[in-house]
Design an enzyme around this catalytic site. Structure first.
Site, PDB file in Angstrom:
ATOM      1  N   SER A 128      12.910  26.577 -39.665  1.00 41.10           N
ATOM      2  CA  SER A 128      13.712  25.646 -38.602  1.00 41.10           C
ATOM      3  C   SER A 128      14.077  24.367 -39.498  1.00 41.10           C
ATOM      4  O   SER A 128      15.010  23.424 -39.032  1.00 41.10           O
ATOM      5  CB  SER A 128      12.584  25.139 -37.597  1.00 41.10           C
ATOM      6  OG  SER A 128      11.615  24.350 -38.294  1.00 41.10           O
ATOM      7  N   GLY A 129      13.338  24.308 -40.772  1.00 41.52           N
ATOM      8  CA  GLY A 129      13.939  23.216 -41.516  1.00 41.52           C
ATOM      9  C   GLY A 129      12.716  22.151 -41.274  1.00 41.52           C
ATOM     10  O   GLY A 129      12.929  21.059 -42.073  1.00 41.52           O
ATOM     11  N   GLY A 167     -20.535  17.022 -27.361  1.00 43.05           N
ATOM     12  CA  GLY A 167     -19.906  17.517 -26.198  1.00 43.05           C
ATOM     13  C   GLY A 167     -20.151  16.602 -25.051  1.00 43.05           C
ATOM     14  O   GLY A 167     -21.208  15.673 -25.045  1.00 43.05           O
ATOM     15  N   GLU A 201     -19.066  10.905 -37.911  1.00 46.32           N
ATOM     16  CA  GLU A 201     -17.593  11.217 -38.136  1.00 46.32           C
ATOM     17  C   GLU A 201     -16.607  10.312 -37.859  1.00 46.32           C
ATOM     18  O   GLU A 201     -15.403  10.195 -38.427  1.00 46.32           O
ATOM     19  CB  GLU A 201     -17.127  12.584 -37.436  1.00 46.32           C
ATOM     20  CG  GLU A 201     -16.963  12.556 -36.042  1.00 46.32           C
ATOM     21  CD  GLU A 201     -18.460  12.668 -35.272  1.00 46.32           C
ATOM     22  OE1 GLU A 201     -19.578  12.331 -36.015  1.00 46.32           O
ATOM     23  OE2 GLU A 201     -18.127  12.906 -33.952  1.00 46.32           O
ATOM     24  N   HIS A 205     -22.402   8.999 -34.189  1.00 42.85           N
ATOM     25  CA  HIS A 205     -21.525   9.898 -34.685  1.00 42.85           C
ATOM     26  C   HIS A 205     -20.804   9.400 -35.932  1.00 42.85           C
ATOM     27  O   HIS A 205     -20.240   8.533 -36.140  1.00 42.85           O
ATOM     28  CB  HIS A 205     -19.987   9.593 -33.717  1.00 42.85           C
ATOM     29  CG  HIS A 205     -20.277  10.387 -32.270  1.00 42.85           C
ATOM     30  ND1 HIS A 205     -19.973  11.619 -32.116  1.00 42.85           N
ATOM     31  CD2 HIS A 205     -20.579   9.973 -31.326  1.00 42.85           C
ATOM     32  CE1 HIS A 205     -20.054  11.976 -30.832  1.00 42.85           C
ATOM     33  NE2 HIS A 205     -20.658  10.827 -30.517  1.00 42.85           N
ATOM     34  N   LYS A 236      -2.416  19.320 -40.463  1.00 41.56           N
ATOM     35  CA  LYS A 236      -1.090  18.933 -40.704  1.00 41.56           C
ATOM     36  C   LYS A 236      -1.070  18.204 -42.052  1.00 41.56           C
ATOM     37  O   LYS A 236       0.145  18.421 -43.109  1.00 41.56           O
ATOM     38  CB  LYS A 236      -0.275  18.062 -39.790  1.00 41.56           C
ATOM     39  CG  LYS A 236       1.162  17.679 -39.984  1.00 41.56           C
ATOM     40  CD  LYS A 236       1.914  18.884 -39.268  1.00 41.56           C
ATOM     41  CE  LYS A 236       3.480  18.518 -39.251  1.00 41.56           C
ATOM     42  NZ  LYS A 236       4.198  19.450 -38.471  1.00 41.56           N
ATOM     43  N   CYS A 259     -24.927  14.015 -31.890  1.00 41.24           N
ATOM     44  CA  CYS A 259     -25.125  13.699 -30.306  1.00 41.24           C
ATOM     45  C   CYS A 259     -25.458  14.778 -29.454  1.00 41.24           C
ATOM     46  O   CYS A 259     -26.746  15.037 -29.659  1.00 41.24           O
ATOM     47  CB  CYS A 259     -23.653  13.263 -30.167  1.00 41.24           C
ATOM     48  SG  CYS A 259     -23.637  12.365 -28.724  1.00 41.24           S
ATOM     49  N   TYR A 260     -24.739  15.447 -28.732  1.00 42.51           N
ATOM     50  CA  TYR A 260     -25.014  16.456 -27.804  1.00 42.51           C
ATOM     51  C   TYR A 260     -25.833  17.490 -28.780  1.00 42.51           C
ATOM     52  O   TYR A 260     -26.858  18.345 -28.259  1.00 42.51           O
ATOM     53  CB  TYR A 260     -23.668  17.048 -27.067  1.00 42.51           C
ATOM     54  CG  TYR A 260     -24.096  18.188 -26.435  1.00 42.51           C
ATOM     55  CD1 TYR A 260     -24.570  18.114 -25.124  1.00 42.51           C
ATOM     56  CD2 TYR A 260     -23.766  19.644 -26.727  1.00 42.51           C
ATOM     57  CE1 TYR A 260     -24.908  19.181 -24.209  1.00 42.51           C
ATOM     58  CE2 TYR A 260     -24.152  20.801 -25.925  1.00 42.51           C
ATOM     59  CZ  TYR A 260     -24.576  20.434 -24.621  1.00 42.51           C
ATOM     60  OH  TYR A 260     -24.844  21.440 -23.802  1.00 42.51           O
ATOM     61  N   VAL A 263       8.661  20.868 -41.616  1.00 42.96           N
ATOM     62  CA  VAL A 263       7.520  20.855 -42.550  1.00 42.96           C
ATOM     63  C   VAL A 263       6.961  22.332 -42.569  1.00 42.96           C
ATOM     64  O   VAL A 263       6.626  22.858 -43.636  1.00 42.96           O
ATOM     65  CB  VAL A 263       6.472  19.915 -42.315  1.00 42.96           C
ATOM     66  CG1 VAL A 263       5.709  19.855 -43.300  1.00 42.96           C
ATOM     67  CG2 VAL A 263       7.441  18.191 -42.371  1.00 42.96           C
ATOM     68  N   ASP A 264       6.608  22.469 -41.403  1.00 41.11           N
ATOM     69  CA  ASP A 264       5.530  23.960 -41.263  1.00 41.11           C
ATOM     70  C   ASP A 264       6.492  25.181 -41.858  1.00 41.11           C
ATOM     71  O   ASP A 264       5.917  25.824 -42.526  1.00 41.11           O
ATOM     72  CB  ASP A 264       5.181  24.177 -39.973  1.00 41.11           C
ATOM     73  CG  ASP A 264       4.338  22.880 -39.213  1.00 41.11           C
ATOM     74  OD1 ASP A 264       4.068  22.076 -40.234  1.00 41.11           O
ATOM     75  OD2 ASP A 264       4.259  22.685 -38.104  1.00 41.11           O
ATOM     76  N   SER A 265       7.690  25.363 -41.201  1.00 48.32           N
ATOM     77  CA  SER A 265       8.245  26.582 -41.624  1.00 48.32           C
ATOM     78  C   SER A 265       8.558  26.258 -42.981  1.00 48.32           C
ATOM     79  O   SER A 265       8.675  27.368 -43.733  1.00 48.32           O
ATOM     80  CB  SER A 265       9.316  26.884 -40.769  1.00 48.32           C
ATOM     81  OG  SER A 265      10.412  25.987 -40.918  1.00 48.32           O
TER      82      SER A 265
END
Ligand code: XMP
Length: 511
Positions: free
Chosen positions: A222-223, A53, A169, A167, A367, A80-81, A225-227
């Site tokens: 909607s066409g 942070g 990550e 870090h 995603k 870190c923090y 990816v998600d929907s």
């Protein structure tokens, strides 16, 4: 399922940590740093990570975890923090460092520590901190150091508390994944069972249980990816009791409505209702020039049509929605209120208005995980790797007032851009590539005739999350082909320009 709970103290890297843990095929959950211990316990954590942070633990009011987290009896890794919090709260001493350490650094490591299994005695890491821990809390020992950070890592193996100043990550810490793996698999004992196959099975079972034997779910398709992945998952769970509504708003790309019918109804067998609402949208947008006005009109028109359709079809208890994990995190994170740059069109306000219960089966996924799940469910690559397309569609790419003729000009030019980018093998690696129709006319000459015609701007950007973007360095030959094809094949266009603006200060869409 074993879960690693990550407490977010406002670091730009918190989401990245969550993804890294999932790359190890372990479920991770990101919560606000000050989440009450009861909320943390509700996730039955197998381990906790305190993320970094921007604050200093010495500053009054800086974010803290609920002190009871230290009594949960699970391993904790402070980053870190997070290390400084652990040091400060458990009785050590943190002080401002004389020289801020930022960027690559070399560390001397105690390879006997379980955390550093597989590390050499000396390794490179990525540092970014102002304060440092100068005195260890009781029970801890130093397991990595360098001249700027006398406590670059510490451990209390008894309580299984660990802290690292660097870090792990980020990719600039080459052995970072190994460290996270050591913590998650070895120290916390979490098995690798977060796979998309297992996820799909669990979600299908959970959806069946929640929705029951009789109720129906409405989904705005909607066409994108998600929907599409939401639809595929719900279809697997409840079959025809999922009703997908696709609204053709007249602002779609060339052949898009036809492709949706073919792909979703014919090929996937979805229970699909297509609503041709082009006339209503275009009427409502007639003469409107202001981009925010356009966005608001489209948002309102969508809600109205969708509600009418829901009423006509009748009898829904649930509304499906393709909400992703980053949207969920966004609403709980430490970020303050932001100014509205553009009003995004989505279906967020619908459920309360329509008094439907929400079903969001992708709420836990990033995603790339949604794409993996889509592949698991049998969706084709072409769909899963589609570039993002804005909800208001071509309305924000025909600058100025919309007419059917201007939409048609843009549609033709846009189809050429898509074709050529695909032919050049760049469609997947580029974040978005499209055409924009400008509200100016310029003078040209065709044959021996003077022309006074439209200008198309081509936009192609690279990005990882749409928050920032840079214009793509397309090969000159490709630009040449785009220009000559658009000018020759699209009537009414006599000039093509290439947009070389990055975001910020520009945005990806022109409106
Ligand atoms: P900007 O233009 O703000 O766009 O840099 C960032 C990303 O968001 C997409 N975009 C939208 N997506 N509804 C959406 O679902 C919208 O109203 C909308 N407006 C912009 C844009 O295409 C880019 O990927």
């Amino acid at each position: 399922m074993q879960t690693v709970v990550i407490l977010d103290f406002g670091s730009q890297y918190s989401q990245l940590i969550a993804r890294r843990i999932r790359e190890l095929q372990v479920r991770s959950e990101l919560l606000p740093g000050d989440a009450p211990v009861a909320e943390i316990r509700a996730h039955s954590p197998a381990a906790l990570i305190f993320a970094g942070g921007p604050a200093s633990v010495l500053a009054p009011g800086s974010p803290r975890p609920d002190p009871a987290v230290f009594e949960l009896g699970v391993p904790i890794l402070g980053i870190c923090y997070g290390l400084q919090l652990m040091g400060h709260l458990l009785g050590g001493r943190v002080a401002p460092a004389n020289d801020r350490e930022y960027g690559p650094a070399r560390l001397e490591v105690d390879a006997a520590s379980a955390l550093f299994d597989g590390w050499e005695v000396e390794e490179e890491v990525w540092m970014s901190h102002g304060d440092r821990l100068e005195e260890l809390p009781p029970g801890f020992r130093v397991v990595a150091r360098n001249p700027s950070s006398p406590v670059a890592a510490m451990e209390d193996p008894e309580r299984r508390f660990f802290g690292v100043q660097f870090h792990p990550e980020v990719s600039h810490t080459p052995k970072g994944m190994r460290l996270l793996k050591n913590f998650v698999h070895r120290i916390a004992g979490c098995p690798s069972n977060w796979t998309m196959q297992a996820y799909a099975e669990r979600q299908v079972a959970a959806l069946r249980e929640r929705i029951g034997e009789h109720d129906r779910v409405l989904l705005a398709l909607s066409g994108g990816v998600d929907s599409s992945v939401t639809a595929a998952l719900l279809q697997r769970a409840i079959g025809d009791r999922l009703v997908c509504v696709f609204v053709d708003n007249g602002l779609l790309r060339k052949d898009e409505a036809r492709q949706v019918e073919e792909r979703y109804a014919a090929r996937m067998g979805l229970n699909l209702v297509c609503v041709d609402a082009a006339e209503q949208f275009l009427d409502a947008l007639a003469g409107v020039v202001d981009p925010e006005q356009k966005r608001k009109i489209i948002g309102r028109a969508f809600v109205k049509i969708f509600e009418e359709e829901a009423k006509r079809l009748g009898g829904f208890r649930f509304l499906g929605q393709g909400t992703l994990y980053p949207d969920v995190i966004e609403s709980v994170s430490f970020r303050g209120p932001a100014v509205t740059i553009k009003s995004h069109h989505n279906v967020g306000g619908l459920p309360e208005k329509m008094k439907l219960e929400l079903v969001e089966p992708l709420r836990e996924l990033f995603k790339d995980e949604v794409r993996a799940l889509g592949a698991e469910l049998g969706l084709d690559d072409e769909l899963l790797w589609r570039q993002p397309f804005p909800g208001p569609g071509l309305a924000v790419r025909v600058l100025g007032a919309l007419t059917r003729e201007r939409l048609d000009i843009l549609r033709e030019a846009d189809a050429i851009v898509a074709q050529e980018i695909k032919a050049a093998g760049l469609y997947r690696s580029i974040w978005q590539s499209f055409a924009v129709l400008l509200p100016v006319q310029t003078v040209g000459v065709m044959g021996d005739e003077r022309t006074y015609d439209n200008v198309i701007a081509v936009r192609a950007v690279n990005s990882v999350d749409a928050m920032t973007a840079d214009w793509a360095r397309l090969p000159h030959e490709l630009l040449a082909r785009l220009s000559s094809r658009i000018i020759n094949e699209v009537a009414g266009v006599n000039r093509v320009v290439y947009d070389i603006s990055s975001k910020p200060p520009a945005t990806i869409e022109w409106e």
